[in-house]
Design a protein around this motif. Structure first.
Motif, PDB file in Angstrom:
ATOM      1  N   ILE A  11       0.852  -1.195   0.000  1.00  0.00           N
ATOM      2  CA  ILE A  11       0.000   0.000   0.000  1.00  0.00           C
ATOM      3  C   ILE A  11       0.887   1.244   0.000  1.00  0.00           C
ATOM      4  CG2 ILE A  11      -1.636   1.373   1.372  1.00  0.00           C
ATOM      5  CD1 ILE A  11      -3.033  -1.250   2.051  1.00  0.00           C
ATOM      6  N   GLY A  12       0.564   2.187  -0.898  1.00  0.00           N
ATOM      7  CA  GLY A  12       1.346   3.405  -1.055  1.00  0.00           C
ATOM      8  C   GLY A  12       2.451   3.284  -2.083  1.00  0.00           C
ATOM      9  N   ARG A  13       2.658   2.092  -2.617  1.00  0.00           N
ATOM     10  CA  ARG A  13       3.727   1.873  -3.595  1.00  0.00           C
ATOM     11  C   ARG A  13       3.144   1.721  -4.998  1.00  0.00           C
ATOM     12  NH1 ARG A  13       7.253  -2.787  -0.874  1.00  0.00           N
ATOM     13  NH2 ARG A  13       8.579  -2.423  -2.678  1.00  0.00           N
ATOM     14  N   THR A  14       3.924   2.085  -5.997  1.00  0.00           N
ATOM     15  CA  THR A  14       3.534   1.899  -7.382  1.00  0.00           C
ATOM     16  C   THR A  14       3.703   0.428  -7.738  1.00  0.00           C
ATOM     17  OG1 THR A  14       4.207   4.134  -7.944  1.00  0.00           O
ATOM     18  CG2 THR A  14       4.005   2.582  -9.762  1.00  0.00           C
ATOM     19  N   VAL A  15       2.681  -0.144  -8.350  1.00  0.00           N
ATOM     20  CA  VAL A  15       2.688  -1.551  -8.732  1.00  0.00           C
ATOM     21  C   VAL A  15       2.172  -1.687 -10.164  1.00  0.00           C
ATOM     22  CG1 VAL A  15       2.369  -2.406  -6.372  1.00  0.00           C
ATOM     23  CG2 VAL A  15       0.376  -1.952  -7.795  1.00  0.00           C
ATOM     24  N   THR A  16       2.395  -2.858 -10.740  1.00  0.00           N
ATOM     25  CA  THR A  16       1.858  -3.164 -12.061  1.00  0.00           C
ATOM     26  C   THR A  16       0.648  -4.069 -11.901  1.00  0.00           C
ATOM     27  OG1 THR A  16       4.032  -3.009 -13.090  1.00  0.00           O
ATOM     28  CG2 THR A  16       2.352  -4.240 -14.295  1.00  0.00           C
ATOM     29  N   ASP A  17      -0.409  -3.742 -12.626  1.00  0.00           N
ATOM     30  CA  ASP A  17      -1.604  -4.582 -12.703  1.00  0.00           C
ATOM     31  C   ASP A  17      -1.430  -5.435 -13.959  1.00  0.00           C
ATOM     32  OD1 ASP A  17      -4.090  -5.728 -13.065  1.00  0.00           O
ATOM     33  OD2 ASP A  17      -5.148  -3.833 -13.332  1.00  0.00           O
ATOM     34  N   ALA A  57      -2.942 -10.202  -9.375  1.00  0.00           N
ATOM     35  CA  ALA A  57      -2.491  -9.506 -10.583  1.00  0.00           C
ATOM     36  C   ALA A  57      -1.438  -8.444 -10.285  1.00  0.00           C
ATOM     37  CB  ALA A  57      -3.679  -8.867 -11.305  1.00  0.00           C
ATOM     38  N   LEU A  58      -1.120  -8.195  -9.013  1.00  0.00           N
ATOM     39  CA  LEU A  58      -0.145  -7.163  -8.653  1.00  0.00           C
ATOM     40  C   LEU A  58       1.274  -7.709  -8.728  1.00  0.00           C
ATOM     41  CD1 LEU A  58      -1.817  -5.541  -5.522  1.00  0.00           C
ATOM     42  CD2 LEU A  58      -2.027  -4.879  -7.927  1.00  0.00           C
ATOM     43  N   THR A  59       2.154  -6.948  -9.397  1.00  0.00           N
ATOM     44  CA  THR A  59       3.572  -7.308  -9.473  1.00  0.00           C
ATOM     45  C   THR A  59       4.408  -6.041  -9.452  1.00  0.00           C
ATOM     46  OG1 THR A  59       3.641  -7.241 -11.889  1.00  0.00           O
ATOM     47  CG2 THR A  59       3.123  -9.373 -10.876  1.00  0.00           C
ATOM     48  N   ASP A  60       5.711  -6.230  -9.422  1.00  0.00           N
ATOM     49  CA  ASP A  60       6.695  -5.155  -9.570  1.00  0.00           C
ATOM     50  C   ASP A  60       6.478  -3.957  -8.663  1.00  0.00           C
ATOM     51  OD1 ASP A  60       7.865  -6.634 -11.687  1.00  0.00           O
ATOM     52  OD2 ASP A  60       6.401  -5.796 -13.082  1.00  0.00           O
ATOM     53  N   PRO A  61       6.434  -4.155  -7.341  1.00  0.00           N
ATOM     54  CA  PRO A  61       6.277  -2.988  -6.468  1.00  0.00           C
ATOM     55  C   PRO A  61       7.508  -2.089  -6.543  1.00  0.00           C
ATOM     56  CG  PRO A  61       6.863  -4.899  -5.177  1.00  0.00           C
ATOM     57  CD  PRO A  61       6.636  -5.383  -6.581  1.00  0.00           C
ATOM     58  N   ALA A  62       7.270  -0.792  -6.522  1.00  0.00           N
ATOM     59  CA  ALA A  62       8.373   0.172  -6.499  1.00  0.00           C
ATOM     60  C   ALA A  62       9.136  -0.002  -5.182  1.00  0.00           C
ATOM     61  CB  ALA A  62       7.826   1.589  -6.617  1.00  0.00           C
ATOM     62  N   PRO A  63      10.409   0.375  -5.167  1.00  0.00           N
ATOM     63  CA  PRO A  63      11.185   0.269  -3.925  1.00  0.00           C
ATOM     64  C   PRO A  63      10.545   1.071  -2.797  1.00  0.00           C
ATOM     65  CG  PRO A  63      12.611   0.814  -5.777  1.00  0.00           C
ATOM     66  CD  PRO A  63      11.198   0.920  -6.262  1.00  0.00           C
ATOM     67  N   ILE A  64      10.782   0.623  -1.586  1.00  0.00           N
ATOM     68  CA  ILE A  64      10.289   1.341  -0.412  1.00  0.00           C
ATOM     69  C   ILE A  64      11.097   2.621  -0.247  1.00  0.00           C
ATOM     70  CG2 ILE A  64      10.102   1.284   2.112  1.00  0.00           C
ATOM     71  CD1 ILE A  64       9.576  -1.699   1.878  1.00  0.00           C
ATOM     72  N   THR A  65      10.391   3.724  -0.059  1.00  0.00           N
ATOM     73  CA  THR A  65      11.015   5.028   0.173  1.00  0.00           C
ATOM     74  C   THR A  65      10.341   5.651   1.392  1.00  0.00           C
ATOM     75  OG1 THR A  65       9.416   6.246  -1.156  1.00  0.00           O
ATOM     76  CG2 THR A  65      11.331   5.329  -2.333  1.00  0.00           C
ATOM     77  N   PRO A  66      10.865   6.753   1.903  1.00  0.00           N
ATOM     78  CA  PRO A  66      10.186   7.410   3.030  1.00  0.00           C
ATOM     79  C   PRO A  66       8.736   7.771   2.715  1.00  0.00           C
ATOM     80  CG  PRO A  66      12.388   8.282   2.807  1.00  0.00           C
ATOM     81  CD  PRO A  66      12.157   7.389   1.604  1.00  0.00           C
ATOM     82  N   ASP A  67       8.428   8.057   1.431  1.00  0.00           N
ATOM     83  CA  ASP A  67       7.063   8.403   1.049  1.00  0.00           C
ATOM     84  C   ASP A  67       6.129   7.197   1.044  1.00  0.00           C
ATOM     85  OD1 ASP A  67       7.822  11.008   0.703  1.00  0.00           O
ATOM     86  OD2 ASP A  67       8.112  10.812  -1.454  1.00  0.00           O
ATOM     87  N   THR A  68       6.661   5.985   0.918  1.00  0.00           N
ATOM     88  CA  THR A  68       5.812   4.800   0.830  1.00  0.00           C
ATOM     89  C   THR A  68       5.828   3.963   2.100  1.00  0.00           C
ATOM     90  OG1 THR A  68       7.588   3.477  -0.158  1.00  0.00           O
ATOM     91  CG2 THR A  68       6.085   4.612  -1.668  1.00  0.00           C
ATOM     92  N   THR A  69       6.610   4.362   3.083  1.00  0.00           N
ATOM     93  CA  THR A  69       6.668   3.642   4.347  1.00  0.00           C
ATOM     94  C   THR A  69       5.577   4.164   5.263  1.00  0.00           C
ATOM     95  OG1 THR A  69       9.046   3.389   4.105  1.00  0.00           O
ATOM     96  CG2 THR A  69       8.136   3.034   6.303  1.00  0.00           C
ATOM     97  N   PRO A  70       4.675   3.285   5.737  1.00  0.00           N
ATOM     98  CA  PRO A  70       3.622   3.764   6.639  1.00  0.00           C
ATOM     99  C   PRO A  70       4.225   4.370   7.902  1.00  0.00           C
ATOM    100  CG  PRO A  70       3.201   1.505   5.952  1.00  0.00           C
ATOM    101  CD  PRO A  70       4.585   1.862   5.485  1.00  0.00           C
TER     102      PRO A  70
END
Length: 100
Positions: A11-17, A57-70
């Motif tokens: 959640i909060g990360r860019t993923v591929t559908d 169907a979710l794949t390829d999550p973007a790396p965790i960054t301070p913006d995507t860390t809860p």
């Protein structure tokens, strides 16, 4: 969690559908209206309507960054996620949602 939302590490990360080939930000894992099966709710980059897809169907999550860390509470050791308006989304509440 409210509205039957479920936690998910992406959640909060860019993923591929993979069902559509589109990339978007995973906003929530929750059932669609009139359903009990949870689906992924994705928001397209640059705006536009959200769409849903199967969790598988979710794949390829973007790396965790301070913006995507809860964000997590550290004071008091409760460890609950912070919500606008105070812990758990209610002003004056000191307990995480799961503790109520």
């Amino acid at each position: 969690m409210s509205l039957l939302h479920q936690p998910h590490p992406w959640i909060g990360r860019t993923v591929t559908d993979t069902a559509t080939g589109r990339r978007g930000t995973l906003r929530a894992v929750a059932p669609e209206p009139r359903s009990v099966q949870p689906v992924a709710w994705l928001h397209p980059h640059g705006g536009g309507p959200e769409w849903t897809t199967d969790l598988d169907a979710l794949t390829d999550p973007a790396p965790i960054t301070p913006d995507t860390t809860p964000r997590r509470r550290t004071a008091g050791g409760a460890g609950g996620a912070l919500r606008p308006g105070g812990a758990g989304g209610r002003p004056g509440s000191s307990q995480p949602l799961a503790a109520r």
